[in-house]
Scaffold this motif. Sequence first.
Motif, PDB file in Angstrom:
ATOM      1  N   ILE A   1       0.849  -1.188   0.000  1.00  0.00           N
ATOM      2  CA  ILE A   1       0.000   0.000   0.000  1.00  0.00           C
ATOM      3  C   ILE A   1       0.886   1.240   0.000  1.00  0.00           C
ATOM      4  O   ILE A   1       1.588   1.514   0.976  1.00  0.00           O
ATOM      5  CB  ILE A   1      -0.940   0.010   1.222  1.00  0.00           C
ATOM      6  CG1 ILE A   1      -1.795  -1.271   1.244  1.00  0.00           C
ATOM      7  CG2 ILE A   1      -1.819   1.252   1.219  1.00  0.00           C
ATOM      8  CD1 ILE A   1      -2.615  -1.440   2.499  1.00  0.00           C
TER       9      ILE A   1
ATOM     10  N   VAL B   1      -1.991  -1.295  -3.852  1.00  0.00           N
ATOM     11  CA  VAL B   1      -2.880  -0.156  -3.629  1.00  0.00           C
ATOM     12  C   VAL B   1      -2.051   1.124  -3.696  1.00  0.00           C
ATOM     13  O   VAL B   1      -1.073   1.276  -2.959  1.00  0.00           O
ATOM     14  CB  VAL B   1      -3.576  -0.232  -2.253  1.00  0.00           C
ATOM     15  CG1 VAL B   1      -4.504   0.967  -2.057  1.00  0.00           C
ATOM     16  CG2 VAL B   1      -4.333  -1.540  -2.091  1.00  0.00           C
TER      17      VAL B   1
ATOM     18  N   ALA C   1      -2.467   4.681  -2.674  1.00  0.00           N
ATOM     19  CA  ALA C   1      -3.310   5.593  -1.894  1.00  0.00           C
ATOM     20  C   ALA C   1      -2.663   6.966  -1.778  1.00  0.00           C
ATOM     21  O   ALA C   1      -2.990   7.740  -0.875  1.00  0.00           O
ATOM     22  CB  ALA C   1      -3.549   5.008  -0.498  1.00  0.00           C
TER      23      ALA C   1
ATOM     24  N   ILE D   1      -9.353   3.564   2.305  1.00  0.00           N
ATOM     25  CA  ILE D   1      -8.205   2.687   2.045  1.00  0.00           C
ATOM     26  C   ILE D   1      -8.435   1.315   2.657  1.00  0.00           C
ATOM     27  O   ILE D   1      -8.191   0.277   2.029  1.00  0.00           O
ATOM     28  CB  ILE D   1      -6.908   3.318   2.593  1.00  0.00           C
ATOM     29  CG1 ILE D   1      -6.616   4.645   1.887  1.00  0.00           C
ATOM     30  CG2 ILE D   1      -5.728   2.364   2.405  1.00  0.00           C
ATOM     31  CD1 ILE D   1      -5.522   5.460   2.547  1.00  0.00           C
TER      32      ILE D   1
ATOM     33  N   ALA E   1     -11.108  -0.691   0.728  1.00  0.00           N
ATOM     34  CA  ALA E   1     -10.578  -1.171  -0.549  1.00  0.00           C
ATOM     35  C   ALA E   1      -9.631  -2.342  -0.328  1.00  0.00           C
ATOM     36  O   ALA E   1      -9.654  -3.331  -1.079  1.00  0.00           O
ATOM     37  CB  ALA E   1      -9.860  -0.036  -1.269  1.00  0.00           C
ATOM     38  N   TYR E   2      -8.793  -2.264   0.710  1.00  0.00           N
ATOM     39  CA  TYR E   2      -7.897  -3.380   1.026  1.00  0.00           C
ATOM     40  C   TYR E   2      -8.701  -4.639   1.344  1.00  0.00           C
ATOM     41  O   TYR E   2      -8.406  -5.741   0.859  1.00  0.00           O
ATOM     42  CB  TYR E   2      -6.997  -3.016   2.216  1.00  0.00           C
ATOM     43  CG  TYR E   2      -6.492  -4.228   2.954  1.00  0.00           C
ATOM     44  CD1 TYR E   2      -5.416  -4.962   2.472  1.00  0.00           C
ATOM     45  CD2 TYR E   2      -7.147  -4.681   4.105  1.00  0.00           C
ATOM     46  CE1 TYR E   2      -4.980  -6.102   3.128  1.00  0.00           C
ATOM     47  CE2 TYR E   2      -6.714  -5.816   4.767  1.00  0.00           C
ATOM     48  CZ  TYR E   2      -5.642  -6.521   4.276  1.00  0.00           C
ATOM     49  OH  TYR E   2      -5.216  -7.662   4.923  1.00  0.00           O
TER      50      TYR E   2
ATOM     51  N   GLU F   1     -10.951  -4.116  -4.012  1.00  0.00           N
ATOM     52  CA  GLU F   1     -11.373  -3.244  -5.105  1.00  0.00           C
ATOM     53  C   GLU F   1     -11.818  -1.918  -4.520  1.00  0.00           C
ATOM     54  O   GLU F   1     -12.113  -1.808  -3.323  1.00  0.00           O
ATOM     55  CB  GLU F   1     -12.519  -3.858  -5.896  1.00  0.00           C
ATOM     56  CG  GLU F   1     -13.761  -4.110  -5.062  1.00  0.00           C
ATOM     57  CD  GLU F   1     -14.855  -4.839  -5.832  1.00  0.00           C
ATOM     58  OE1 GLU F   1     -15.992  -4.336  -5.839  1.00  0.00           O
ATOM     59  OE2 GLU F   1     -14.566  -5.896  -6.425  1.00  0.00           O
ATOM     60  N   ASP F   2     -11.832  -0.870  -5.357  1.00  0.00           N
ATOM     61  CA  ASP F   2     -12.280   0.449  -4.937  1.00  0.00           C
ATOM     62  C   ASP F   2     -13.788   0.391  -4.734  1.00  0.00           C
ATOM     63  O   ASP F   2     -14.548   0.184  -5.684  1.00  0.00           O
ATOM     64  CB  ASP F   2     -11.912   1.481  -6.016  1.00  0.00           C
ATOM     65  CG  ASP F   2     -12.023   2.906  -5.503  1.00  0.00           C
ATOM     66  OD1 ASP F   2     -12.684   3.093  -4.472  1.00  0.00           O
ATOM     67  OD2 ASP F   2     -11.451   3.806  -6.135  1.00  0.00           O
TER      68      ASP F   2
ATOM     69  N   LEU G   1      -8.356   6.088  -5.288  1.00  0.00           N
ATOM     70  CA  LEU G   1      -7.393   5.001  -5.162  1.00  0.00           C
ATOM     71  C   LEU G   1      -7.168   4.342  -6.520  1.00  0.00           C
ATOM     72  O   LEU G   1      -8.031   4.374  -7.391  1.00  0.00           O
ATOM     73  CB  LEU G   1      -7.891   3.930  -4.188  1.00  0.00           C
ATOM     74  CG  LEU G   1      -8.127   4.336  -2.738  1.00  0.00           C
ATOM     75  CD1 LEU G   1      -8.667   3.152  -1.959  1.00  0.00           C
ATOM     76  CD2 LEU G   1      -6.846   4.836  -2.095  1.00  0.00           C
TER      77      LEU G   1
ATOM     78  N   LEU H   1      -5.926   0.460  -7.505  1.00  0.00           N
ATOM     79  CA  LEU H   1      -5.534  -0.812  -6.906  1.00  0.00           C
ATOM     80  C   LEU H   1      -5.808  -1.974  -7.838  1.00  0.00           C
ATOM     81  O   LEU H   1      -6.642  -1.897  -8.741  1.00  0.00           O
ATOM     82  CB  LEU H   1      -6.223  -1.034  -5.561  1.00  0.00           C
ATOM     83  CG  LEU H   1      -7.734  -1.230  -5.516  1.00  0.00           C
ATOM     84  CD1 LEU H   1      -8.124  -1.991  -4.256  1.00  0.00           C
ATOM     85  CD2 LEU H   1      -8.441   0.107  -5.539  1.00  0.00           C
TER      86      LEU H   1
END
Length: 503
Positions: A365, A399, A401, A422, A425-426, A430-431, A438, A440
Amino acid sequence: MTLEIPVRLTQRELESTLWAAANALRGPVDPGDFKAYVFPIMFFKWISDNWDYKHAQALAEWGDELTDDIEYSDYQPFVVPKGCHWADVHGTTFNLGNKVALALGRIEESNRDLVGVFGDVNWANPERLPETALAALLDAFHGLTLDPDHVNGDLLGAAYEYLLREFAEASGKKAGEFFTPRHVVHLLVKILDPRPGESIVDPACGSGGMLVETVNEVRAAGGNPDSLRLHGQEVNLTTSAIAKMNLYLHGLEDFDIKRGDSFREPKFLDRGKLQKFDVVIANPPFSLQNWGAAAWTHDPYGRVVCAVPPAKNGDYAWIQHMIASAKDDTGRVGVVMPHGVLFRGGKEGDIRRCLLEKDLLEAVIGLPNNLFYSTSIPVCLLIWRKTKRAERQGKVLFVDASARFKPGRNQNTMDDADIEVIHAAYAKGEDIDGEGGLNLRLVDMAEIAGHGYDLNIGRYLQTQADAEVDVEAALAAYLDSRETLRAAERVLDEKLKAAGFNA
């Protein structure tokens, strides 16, 4: 008869008084050293006020039948020897420094859990701390009552963090030795998701902020934070003392902070082997030189994976130590690192390839620039798991960020909304809303292998030409090398000064 209701301090009142205490030292003491003096005096006042609070409770229940045995077995968490209470010290007009040193020393001697908690300040040296400044520091705290009737643990802990933040700003680059911005800590802890009953360790714990945040996270989720087993190791004596005080002032008692070098002398052992933890978390010093590579050639703790990290850069030594400290089933690791660990070659490249082949890395990230006091180079979070969930096996989540921040005058920050975006999404890979700022992607290990196990985020997320990717990598490498060179220059300057050479 009318009962007097104690006036509870507000956050602003408490912070204002604490900062006034720090300013009492301004002039004779360097701002970067304020913490070594202010925190022990604050903790001394807290211990004394809480002793009074518990004593009043004991006296109300036992009256004339109260004995020391009853009081210290059932009421008092700490022993305050006779003559060592705040009231015995404040107002001393002769040899005040000696009086403070004696009181703090005897409190440590009388409480095994407090050994080393007051640091190593020479209170009796008027050349370092004039007695007028020490008296002013005591006067600033004297007006506060730091017992449960006047200030709760959350308020006191938040005020302590306020001082840490203020001291970090005053310390500049030195702040990285003891302080990680809270928004970064909050994000990393949310990702690692500590659960009630788990064991946590920070092998470079600084002021203990990571450990405090694990407690906050479990409490916020409705769990019992008292069930956590907290451990931390810190090489700096003053900083390890600050960590102990931080945890106590946050209302925590069941923890184990040890002072020592995690590389040369790891303190958390089980029958001569590294103790294993559910969560291993740290923001260690970047690009540490002379970290002890020679001893790792035959490391007795099994931390060497594939190769010994370079003697002049301990980044991968931290990663190896932390992975080796994680349990095989539940173990997860979160570490703050410079971007250089993602693409540097040589021994570091060998170690990185080996860790990827073992499928231990879950996520990379990339954080916004300029979040830290200690460095301006690009920084990332690396998330490792001993056992990855099925949908993440054989893959790494990347990712970017870097756009999720609020600009600041000296440092950028991330707010709660940034952290939530964040983290969500992690967790999902996915966003979530498609507009989270972001970038990713979950990348298959075969693709990473095709890039020579280079983890530069730009390789996997940018859609521009490869040449632009190379520019990003080159810039990160340049900044990382420049920071390493500056660290080497600081070490050389210190050695020259110690040898009597002045610049």
